[in-house]
Scaffold this active site. Structure first.
Site, PDB file in Angstrom:
ATOM      1  N   LYS A 277     -86.256  10.394   7.993  1.00 19.22           N
ATOM      2  CA  LYS A 277     -87.155  11.189   7.168  1.00 19.22           C
ATOM      3  C   LYS A 277     -87.361  12.564   7.806  1.00 19.22           C
ATOM      4  CE  LYS A 277     -89.979   7.164   5.814  1.00 19.22           C
ATOM      5  NZ  LYS A 277     -89.841   7.187   4.351  1.00 19.22           N
ATOM      6  N   ARG A 351     -87.570  -3.124   1.012  1.00 21.01           N
ATOM      7  CA  ARG A 351     -87.051  -4.094   0.046  1.00 21.01           C
ATOM      8  C   ARG A 351     -86.052  -5.051   0.703  1.00 21.01           C
ATOM      9  NH1 ARG A 351     -84.733   0.648  -3.677  1.00 21.01           N
ATOM     10  NH2 ARG A 351     -86.570   1.581  -2.705  1.00 21.01           N
TER      11      ARG A 351
END
Length: 498
Positions: A277, A351
């Site tokens: 990020k 996920r």
């Protein structure tokens, strides 16, 4: 805080502050002032006129004499006060107590039961509002000697004798809801150098040690590997912190009506991995375990709330970090069901861990599963900063959660699970890809990814709490900046009412 219930008509209390909600409008304001029986009520009328107090939302009128301060709280409501109105008004009480030193406060239930006569809900909402509004996370800050910290020793409530039990039970229940929420807030607010997978596991162990109805199982890396949770372990590969798989179980004292699993995403820090990020997007990534915090916060009070269902709390806790051993874009991993996942982007890691958490929950024979995860930025684009996205494969489950979310004052909006979008998660080299082939509908495609690991006979709901898990600014008067503890009260209400 000691709750003292007194009959209407008893001699006026010696509290330092009396709080009185007022319906909006001049007539309601004048009627309230008259009911307080001031000898010099004309001076109070003049004060209200001078300050243009019409009981609009957020307005207050502070009346002070030598014996007691009376604070009229504007509701902005003309006819009927809701549960959320009561919560907000209790939050206003705390706001005033940050300016006035008072340990004994009081209220008259009749002032609060305007158009809504549910005394139990009133007690619940006041307890929630007081505790939630009085929350702060300042354990790492030096004490401010000039700051007034509300410290209520006695709350005196005047009401009819026949309503005392209902108010008392509601107040106790509301306190548990608030305490579970503040526990979750504390966990979300902890910095990542303290909030490690091991720290999260220790929190679960402490809760189980205090409650005979709760047990906990903590799996280490070797035990996780034996269960073939290779998707979960793949995300952990870049970190020096050991992963922990947490399985809490609550059993009621009566025969359980059902078995429910609550699955919380537990990424204690998310750098994005090798798909790293940018710096400004990484700063608050300590909050990526907010789903796990909700589960642990809920379990901290579940024995006191005492739902009649068996509840399992399941968390795969790890960090997502870059290193020479970290998972790489293009890697293929397999979850415990044997389904292969192409890792197209290591920053879509939550996920991937949930693929194993959800599989594990169903392996326990549980047919109703709810997961909570700070899963996508896309849900924030769709719904803004305050709403969670709800996805479900069962209409009744979705409606029940939405009903209790509304009662709890936690904002959710149901989004679809369109079958035609499933193809967007297709991989050329594995059973499924962890990011879609399009930049659009990211919250939906993430939910569809999770649904791939749900058995056909399992009722499942997914809460994408990326937006409301952490407040960048105060959401309302009882939800300050920082960790929100989102979902604790909704899910406890849902479980309690099953």
């Amino acid at each position: 805080m000691e709750l003292i219930l007194k009959n209407i008509g008893e001699e006026l209390d010696e509290s330092q502050v009396l709080f009185c909600p007022v319906l909006e409008g001049k007539e309601a304001t004048l009627a309230m002032i008259k009911s307080l029986l001031y000898e010099d009520e004309k001076l109070i009328f003049a004060q209200a006129a001078r300050e243009n107090f019409l009981a609009k939302k957020g307005q207050s009128l502070v009346i002070t004499d030598d014996t007691q301060t009376v604070i009229l709280l504007g509701t902005g409501i003309k006819k009927k006060l809701s549960v959320e109105d009561w919560r907000q008004l209790a939050g206003q009480m705390i706001a005033h107590l940050r300016k006035i030193k008072a340990k004994k406060i009081s209220l008259h239930a009749s002032h609060w039961l305007k158009g809504n006569k549910d005394v139990s809900l009133l007690g619940q909402a006041i307890a929630e509002g007081l505790d939630l509004a009085n929350y702060s996370f300042d354990k790492y800050k030096k004490a401010d000697k000039n700051k007034i910290n509300p410290n209520i020793e006695e709350l005196i409530v005047y009401l009819e004798d026949k309503h005392k039990n209902d108010f008392s039970h509601g107040f106790e229940y509301g306190s548990y809801l608030a305490w579970g929420t503040t526990k979750a807030r504390d966990l979300v607010n902890e910095p990542a150098n303290h909030m490690t997978p091991s720290f999260l596991a220790e929190q679960a162990q402490e809760i189980a040690a205090l409650n005979k109805n709760i047990t906990v199982k903590i799996l280490d890396k070797e035990q996780i590997a034996k269960l073939k949770m290779n998707a979960f372990l793949a995300v952990d590969k870049g970190s020096i912190e050991d992963p922990k798989f947490i399985h809490l179980k609550y059993k009621p004292n009566v025969k359980a009506k059902d078995k429910i699993a609550l699955v919380g995403k537990g990424i204690t820090f998310d750098s994005g991995g090798l798909s790293i990020k940018p710096g400004e997007a990484m700063e608050q990534m300590k909050i990526d375990m907010a789903g796990a915090a909700t589960v642990i916060g809920l379990f901290s009070v579940i024995a006191q709330v005492a739902p009649k269902v068996e509840v399992h709390g399941i968390i795969a806790a790890c960090e997502n970090m870059p290193s020479g051993s970290a998972i790489k874009p293009g890697d293929i991993v397999t979850n415990m069901q044997g389904k292969s996942i192409e890792i197209a982007n290591t920053d879509a890691e939550g996920r991937v861990t949930l693929a194993d958490s959800l599989a594990y929950a169903q392996k326990q024979g549980i047919k109703q599963v709810v997961d909570l995860a700070t899963l996508t930025g896309a849900v924030m684009v769709a719904l803004g900063p305050d709403y969670a996205g709800l996805f479900a494969n069962d209409a009744k489950l979705a409606n029940d959660i939405l009903t209790f979310a509304d009662r709890a004052g936690e904002k959710m909006w149901q989004l679809p699970l369109p079958k035609e979008y499933k193809k967007l998660n297709q991989s050329k080299v594995a059973d499924i890809r962890n990011i879609p082939s399009t930049r659009y509908g990211g919250a939906i495609t993430a939910a569809l990814f999770l649904e791939e690991f749900i058995n056909k006979d399992t009722k499942w709901a997914h809460l994408d709490i990326a937006a409301p898990a952490y407040a960048e600014r105060p959401v309302n008067i009882y939800t300050p900046l920082g960790g929100v503890g989102f979902g604790v009260r909704t899910l406890l209400e849902w479980l309690k009412n099953m």
